[in-house]
Design a protein around this motif. Structure first.
Motif, PDB file in Angstrom:
ATOM      1  N   PRO A  63      61.246  41.990  33.728  1.00 23.84           N
ATOM      2  CA  PRO A  63      61.374  40.857  34.654  1.00 23.84           C
ATOM      3  C   PRO A  63      60.255  39.834  34.484  1.00 23.84           C
ATOM      4  CG  PRO A  63      60.316  42.662  35.760  1.00 23.84           C
ATOM      5  CD  PRO A  63      60.648  43.160  34.382  1.00 23.84           C
ATOM      6  N   ARG A  64      60.427  38.726  35.151  1.00 21.66           N
ATOM      7  CA  ARG A  64      59.361  37.732  35.233  1.00 21.66           C
ATOM      8  C   ARG A  64      58.161  38.319  35.966  1.00 21.66           C
ATOM      9  NH1 ARG A  64      59.380  32.383  39.010  1.00 21.66           N
ATOM     10  NH2 ARG A  64      60.292  33.906  40.432  1.00 21.66           N
ATOM     11  N   MET A  65      56.969  37.942  35.550  1.00 19.79           N
ATOM     12  CA  MET A  65      55.739  38.373  36.221  1.00 19.79           C
ATOM     13  C   MET A  65      54.993  37.115  36.652  1.00 19.79           C
ATOM     14  SD  MET A  65      54.785  41.495  33.590  1.00 19.79           S
ATOM     15  CE  MET A  65      53.429  42.124  34.588  1.00 19.79           C
ATOM     16  N   ARG A  66      54.916  36.921  37.960  1.00 17.95           N
ATOM     17  CA  ARG A  66      54.470  35.632  38.495  1.00 17.95           C
ATOM     18  C   ARG A  66      53.053  35.684  39.057  1.00 17.95           C
ATOM     19  NH1 ARG A  66      55.316  32.181  43.099  1.00 17.95           N
ATOM     20  NH2 ARG A  66      56.276  33.829  44.325  1.00 17.95           N
ATOM     21  N   ASP A  67      52.266  34.651  38.723  1.00 19.21           N
ATOM     22  CA  ASP A  67      50.938  34.388  39.299  1.00 19.21           C
ATOM     23  C   ASP A  67      49.918  35.494  39.027  1.00 19.21           C
ATOM     24  OD1 ASP A  67      51.606  31.883  40.197  1.00 19.21           O
ATOM     25  OD2 ASP A  67      52.245  32.569  42.168  1.00 19.21           O
ATOM     26  N   TYR A  68      50.002  36.100  37.855  1.00 13.73           N
ATOM     27  CA  TYR A  68      49.017  37.113  37.486  1.00 13.73           C
ATOM     28  C   TYR A  68      47.670  36.493  37.122  1.00 13.73           C
ATOM     29  CZ  TYR A  68      51.791  41.306  37.926  1.00 13.73           C
ATOM     30  OH  TYR A  68      52.509  42.365  38.449  1.00 13.73           O
ATOM     31  N   HIS A  69      47.585  35.180  37.014  1.00 18.80           N
ATOM     32  CA  HIS A  69      46.279  34.550  36.801  1.00 18.80           C
ATOM     33  C   HIS A  69      45.367  34.760  38.006  1.00 18.80           C
ATOM     34  CE1 HIS A  69      48.420  31.524  39.185  1.00 18.80           C
ATOM     35  NE2 HIS A  69      47.260  30.942  39.447  1.00 18.80           N
ATOM     36  N   ARG A  70      45.954  35.045  39.161  1.00 19.87           N
ATOM     37  CA  ARG A  70      45.142  35.245  40.367  1.00 19.87           C
ATOM     38  C   ARG A  70      44.449  36.604  40.392  1.00 19.87           C
ATOM     39  NH1 ARG A  70      49.631  33.506  44.818  1.00 19.87           N
ATOM     40  NH2 ARG A  70      50.059  31.392  44.060  1.00 19.87           N
ATOM     41  N   ILE A  75      43.781  36.540  31.987  1.00 20.47           N
ATOM     42  CA  ILE A  75      44.920  35.630  32.102  1.00 20.47           C
ATOM     43  C   ILE A  75      44.477  34.301  32.711  1.00 20.47           C
ATOM     44  CG2 ILE A  75      47.166  35.279  33.201  1.00 20.47           C
ATOM     45  CD1 ILE A  75      47.541  38.344  33.014  1.00 20.47           C
ATOM     46  N   MET A  76      43.583  34.357  33.684  1.00 19.05           N
ATOM     47  CA  MET A  76      43.038  33.124  34.263  1.00 19.05           C
ATOM     48  C   MET A  76      42.326  32.296  33.193  1.00 19.05           C
ATOM     49  SD  MET A  76      42.527  31.111  36.904  1.00 19.05           S
ATOM     50  CE  MET A  76      42.519  31.889  38.531  1.00 19.05           C
ATOM     51  N   LYS A  77      41.559  32.951  32.339  1.00 15.70           N
ATOM     52  CA  LYS A  77      40.841  32.230  31.280  1.00 15.70           C
ATOM     53  C   LYS A  77      41.816  31.509  30.362  1.00 15.70           C
ATOM     54  CE  LYS A  77      39.512  34.315  27.601  1.00 15.70           C
ATOM     55  NZ  LYS A  77      38.856  35.200  26.599  1.00 15.70           N
ATOM     56  N   HIS A  78      42.889  32.182  29.975  1.00 12.22           N
ATOM     57  CA  HIS A  78      43.880  31.545  29.102  1.00 12.22           C
ATOM     58  C   HIS A  78      44.609  30.418  29.825  1.00 12.22           C
ATOM     59  CE1 HIS A  78      43.254  34.294  25.840  1.00 12.22           C
ATOM     60  NE2 HIS A  78      43.620  35.360  26.539  1.00 12.22           N
ATOM     61  N   THR A  79      44.851  30.574  31.130  1.00 13.31           N
ATOM     62  CA  THR A  79      45.501  29.528  31.918  1.00 13.31           C
ATOM     63  C   THR A  79      44.621  28.291  32.024  1.00 13.31           C
ATOM     64  OG1 THR A  79      46.694  31.194  33.223  1.00 13.31           O
ATOM     65  CG2 THR A  79      46.521  28.991  34.170  1.00 13.31           C
ATOM     66  N   LEU A  80      43.308  28.518  32.144  1.00  9.99           N
ATOM     67  CA  LEU A  80      42.355  27.417  32.321  1.00  9.99           C
ATOM     68  C   LEU A  80      41.806  26.896  30.994  1.00  9.99           C
ATOM     69  CD1 LEU A  80      40.291  28.750  35.382  1.00  9.99           C
ATOM     70  CD2 LEU A  80      42.303  27.256  35.386  1.00  9.99           C
ATOM     71  N   LYS A 238      47.191  27.348  47.289  1.00  8.97           N
ATOM     72  CA  LYS A 238      46.660  28.207  46.225  1.00  8.97           C
ATOM     73  C   LYS A 238      46.586  27.469  44.895  1.00  8.97           C
ATOM     74  CE  LYS A 238      48.368  32.392  48.466  1.00  8.97           C
ATOM     75  NZ  LYS A 238      49.297  33.539  48.397  1.00  8.97           N
ATOM     76  N   LEU A 239      46.420  26.160  44.957  1.00  8.99           N
ATOM     77  CA  LEU A 239      46.227  25.366  43.739  1.00  8.99           C
ATOM     78  C   LEU A 239      44.882  25.710  43.121  1.00  8.99           C
ATOM     79  CD1 LEU A 239      47.380  21.932  45.194  1.00  8.99           C
ATOM     80  CD2 LEU A 239      48.741  23.493  43.799  1.00  8.99           C
ATOM     81  N   VAL A 240      44.754  25.510  41.818  1.00  3.39           N
ATOM     82  CA  VAL A 240      43.518  25.834  41.101  1.00  3.39           C
ATOM     83  C   VAL A 240      43.154  24.673  40.188  1.00  3.39           C
ATOM     84  CG1 VAL A 240      42.417  27.417  39.469  1.00  3.39           C
ATOM     85  CG2 VAL A 240      44.028  28.306  41.155  1.00  3.39           C
ATOM     86  N   ASN A 241      41.878  24.259  40.204  1.00  2.96           N
ATOM     87  CA  ASN A 241      41.421  23.214  39.296  1.00  2.96           C
ATOM     88  C   ASN A 241      40.897  23.829  37.999  1.00  2.96           C
ATOM     89  OD1 ASN A 241      38.781  24.129  39.795  1.00  2.96           O
ATOM     90  ND2 ASN A 241      38.345  22.493  41.265  1.00  2.96           N
ATOM     91  N   ARG A 242      40.411  22.996  37.077  1.00  2.62           N
ATOM     92  CA  ARG A 242      40.017  23.498  35.768  1.00  2.62           C
ATOM     93  C   ARG A 242      38.782  24.390  35.811  1.00  2.62           C
ATOM     94  NH1 ARG A 242      39.258  20.009  31.152  1.00  2.62           N
ATOM     95  NH2 ARG A 242      40.569  18.358  32.018  1.00  2.62           N
ATOM     96  N   GLU A 243      38.028  24.346  36.904  1.00  2.00           N
ATOM     97  CA  GLU A 243      36.892  25.246  37.063  1.00  2.00           C
ATOM     98  C   GLU A 243      37.294  26.587  37.670  1.00  2.00           C
ATOM     99  OE1 GLU A 243      36.629  21.935  38.088  1.00  2.00           O
ATOM    100  OE2 GLU A 243      35.603  21.464  36.178  1.00  2.00           O
ATOM    101  N   GLY A 244      38.562  26.737  38.003  1.00  2.00           N
ATOM    102  CA  GLY A 244      39.037  27.970  38.610  1.00  2.00           C
ATOM    103  C   GLY A 244      38.858  28.009  40.109  1.00  2.00           C
ATOM    104  N   GLU A 245      38.503  26.881  40.702  1.00  2.00           N
ATOM    105  CA  GLU A 245      38.281  26.814  42.150  1.00  2.00           C
ATOM    106  C   GLU A 245      39.603  26.569  42.873  1.00  2.00           C
ATOM    107  OE1 GLU A 245      33.896  24.655  41.810  1.00  2.00           O
ATOM    108  OE2 GLU A 245      35.732  23.449  41.936  1.00  2.00           O
ATOM    109  N   LYS A 246      39.748  27.201  44.027  1.00  2.00           N
ATOM    110  CA  LYS A 246      40.960  27.026  44.824  1.00  2.00           C
ATOM    111  C   LYS A 246      40.952  25.655  45.499  1.00  2.00           C
ATOM    112  CE  LYS A 246      42.577  30.531  47.112  1.00  2.00           C
ATOM    113  NZ  LYS A 246      42.817  31.579  48.143  1.00  2.00           N
ATOM    114  N   VAL A 247      42.097  25.002  45.462  1.00  2.00           N
ATOM    115  CA  VAL A 247      42.266  23.670  46.048  1.00  2.00           C
ATOM    116  C   VAL A 247      43.453  23.725  46.998  1.00  2.00           C
ATOM    117  CG1 VAL A 247      42.734  21.235  45.559  1.00  2.00           C
ATOM    118  CG2 VAL A 247      41.353  22.587  43.958  1.00  2.00           C
TER     119      VAL A 247
END
Length: 277
Positions: A63-70, A75-80, A238-247
């Motif tokens: 299945p789809r795996m959603r929001d594992y960057h959190r 995964i967060m590093k690759h997303t950012l 739960k938005l995230v900027n390029r520094e990984g900070e929550k917006v």
């Protein structure tokens, strides 16, 4: 962003509504992304959270795996990845924010994703969403590659064929489907591992069924919007900027879906996992 995208390519994106930027992720990064999700998938299977269903055994097993960057820093590093943020800034025209991520296995026998517009559900205002679709396998029409209706990014959001007030029906295999405008045609694209397909949230697009016997069509999809966004319906806090900070931004309760049913819903209402995109 040096050598990744040219002025001519940006102009092409705004004309077509999508563009394939070649070789953004290295083979090592592609392997790292797949390894992280494979490890999570194994754990989910072991815990009984994923299991094969009788009607669609292989599709339901992947299945789809959603929001594992959190929850996963790799995964967060690759997303950012800074090059991706630079690419998105170039096409959006302002600093981007991450809305959500999804990983798809798109195993053999997985259904097509009907033609739809992303921002119908995301409810970004003003503006729209922008997707960065990271190809983690070679993709083509046979194993579930992407398809677009060129130039439809200028269209307003259209109501799908089925009633979107029924959440489960809307997120079913044909629930989001909209018609191809007269005079337009569906364009299939091919990608290599590491390519990033960027597309506008209003463009009509989908993906083919995977009709191969043994080829997966894995991808990591990140939805972005511009920093000037005022309201949105999904992950607005739960938005995230390029520094990984929550917006945070305001909740949009005036989307196309909300107009139909009077209240907004979350994708989770339709089930956290699906696999057919």
């Amino acid at each position: 962003m040096k050598n990744l995208i040219s002025k001519e390519q940006i102009e092409e994106f705004h004309k077509k509504g999508f563009i394939n930027v070649k070789g953004v992720y290295s083979d090592q990064e592609v392997n790292s992304i797949n390894k992280q999700f494979r490890n999570h998938w194994i754990q989910l299977v072991q815990n009984g959270e994923i299991h094969a269903k009788e009607d669609r055994p292989l599709e339901s097993l992947f299945p789809r795996m959603r929001d594992y960057h959190r929850k996963n820093p790799v995964i967060m590093k690759h997303t950012l990845k800074s090059e991706v943020f630079d690419l998105m800034k170039a096409v959006i025209g302002e600093e981007p924010l991450v809305i959500s991520t999804s990983y798809y296995f798109k195993s053999p026998t997985t259904r097509e994703l009907p033609l739809h517009q992303d921002n119908y559900a995301f409810g970004v205002f003003p503006g729209t969403t922008y997707a960065a679709w990271v190809s983690l396998d070679y993709t083509d029409e046979q194993n579930g590659g992407l398809q677009f209706v060129r130039g439809t990014q200028e269209k307003e959001l259209e109501d799908p064929e089925k009633d979107p007030t029924n959440v489960r029906e809307y997120f079913s295999d044909k629930g989001q489907e909209i018609n191809v405008p007269k005079g337009s045609y569906v364009e299939n694209i091919t990608t290599n591992p590491g390519d990033v397909v960027i597309f506008n949230g209003n463009i009509i697009h989908g993906s083919n069924a995977n009709v191969t016997k043994d080829r997966y069509r894995r991808c990591l999809l990140t939805h972005f919007t511009g920093v000037s966004v005022e309201r949105l319906a999904l992950n607005f806090n739960k938005l995230v900027n390029r520094e990984g900070e929550k917006v945070r931004r305001r909740f949009n309760n005036n989307t196309k879906i909300a107009e139909k049913q009077g209240t907004i819903f979350s994708i989770k209402d339709a089930g956290y996992f699906d696999s057919w995109r």
